[in-house]
Design an enzyme around this catalytic site. Structure first.
Site: not given
Length: 386
Positions: A72-73, A153, A182, A202, A204, A241, A326
């Protein structure tokens, strides 16, 4: 001997689902590079495009509009680099963002300081739409990028994206980006239906491998330059890649999330909140007056220090957080709660419980039992001090 623990920090990272791990393992066996034209390369490419289809289906977007990233960042940094444009129009020269944005937006953009305006939020955490409208009116002669997250978040507050997009369309020269990290996989999102120009996500956060994410762009919207230059992968927007095993895992997680999305409810969150208020009548639940993610509970008990509480809960086998993950492991004052007008003293005790796909009633009970001990000690000390 493995000691069982209650993991209640899914907003930081949601553990990879077993089915996702299997998909990743299978993808690791694919020898080809997705950019190669031989049989092995075509097989890798097919797996990559299948993952793209799955991500697009989860959020209601066109498959060709999904650009894979490392998370996401990176995705938000790219969109907010000043390169996002509508075909035939000038790139935005002004950025409007809410006061509760994640650091990947607040610190990740590339607009000059004088070209950025922070739009305030109400004490509930919801963006002040009247203030946004006024900011757009002040910028009526400029091209504008509006960036408002879909859900916060820390508090779980869900922002009114449809109303935000409507205000931007009335401006005529505004693009709208939403950091949906989120929200994706937790609440329904219809990218095309909302009329967003760009969305970032994102993996995860919804049980995909760490280090996977995506930018989603509307038809007629593009990045006018590659944000990672090289061989031309990802429609020449994000060269290098691709992380094929991770992205296959992202696709599988998106497929599973789409299947289970309608079944996500707030029972665990609501039950925990009700019990929390019984245990600590003076507890303050942040964002309780606004729509929230069904899995998120952010609160504070006056006098209870977050760092002390987190250590005690960790020793009791319970993982949760004080807010954003974070902050490199440190417990610092939340800029989100500060923007909502929460006092520094109360902010210092903010805790966040976030449930996920493998959360159970036993996790909730374990947390409440340990938390009741903590609060009991706090109230006992108050009584002694009095």
């Amino acid at each position: 001997m493995t000691i069982s623990r209650a993991y209640l920090d899914h907003n930081a990272t949601s553990p990879v689902r077993p089915e996702v791990a299997v998909a990743v393992a299978r993808a690791l066996e694919l020898p080809g590079n997705p950019s190669s034209i031989h049989h092995e390369g075509r097989a890798a490419k097919a797996a990559l495009e299948a993952a793209r289809d799955q991500v697009a289906a989860l959020i209601g977007a066109g498959q060709s509009r999904v650009i894979f990233t490392s998370g996401g960042t990176e995705a938000a940094n790219a969109v907010l680099s000043g390169a996002l444009i509508r075909t035939g129009a000038a790139a935005p020269t002004r950025l409007l963002m809410s006061a509760t944005e994640h650091a990947c937006v607040g610190a990740g953009h590339r607009f000059a300081p004088g070209s950025v305006e922070i739009v305030p939020v109400h004490p509930s955490g919801l963006i002040d739409l009247a203030a946004l409208k006024q900011a757009l009116e002040r910028a009526r002669d400029e091209s504008v990028l509006v960036s408002v997250h879909a859900a916060n978040n820390e508090t779980g507050v869900v922002q009114p994206l449809a109303e935000i997009v409507a205000l931007a369309k009335a401006h005529g020269r505004a693009l709208v980006h939403s950091d949906a990290v989120q929200a994706v996989g937790k609440i329904p999102l219809d990218f095309a239906g909302l009329g967003l120009d760009a969305l970032t996500l994102s993996g995860h956060k919804f049980a995909a491998p760490k280090g996977t994410g995506a930018i989603v762009l509307a038809e007629g919207v593009a990045l006018d330059r590659a944000f990672i230059r090289g061989g031309g992968q990802e429609s020449r927007q994000r060269c290098g890649t691709e992380n094929l095993p991770g992205l296959v895992g992202l696709g599988e997680a998106a497929r599973i999330a789409r299947v289970h999305l309608a079944g996500i409810d707030a029972d665990l969150r609501n039950g925990t909140e009700a019990a929390l208020r019984r245990i600590a009548p003076d507890a303050v639940v942040f964002g309780s007056g606004a729509p929230r993610l069904p899995n998120t509970l952010c609160f504070a008990v006056p006098g209870l220090d977050a760092a002390t509480a987190l250590m005690a809960l960790d020793l009791a086998g319970i993982a949760l957080s004080s807010g954003s993950a974070c902050s490199s492991g440190k417990v610092a004052r939340s800029t989100v709660l500060a923007a909502m007008g929460v006092s520094p003293a109360l902010t210092a005790g903010a805790l966040r419980v976030s449930f996920g796909w493998n959360s159970a009633e036993s996790d909730r009970s374990r947390f409440l039992t340990a938390f009741e001990r903590l609060v009991g000690t706090l109230y006992q000390r108050r009584g002694q001090a009095a």
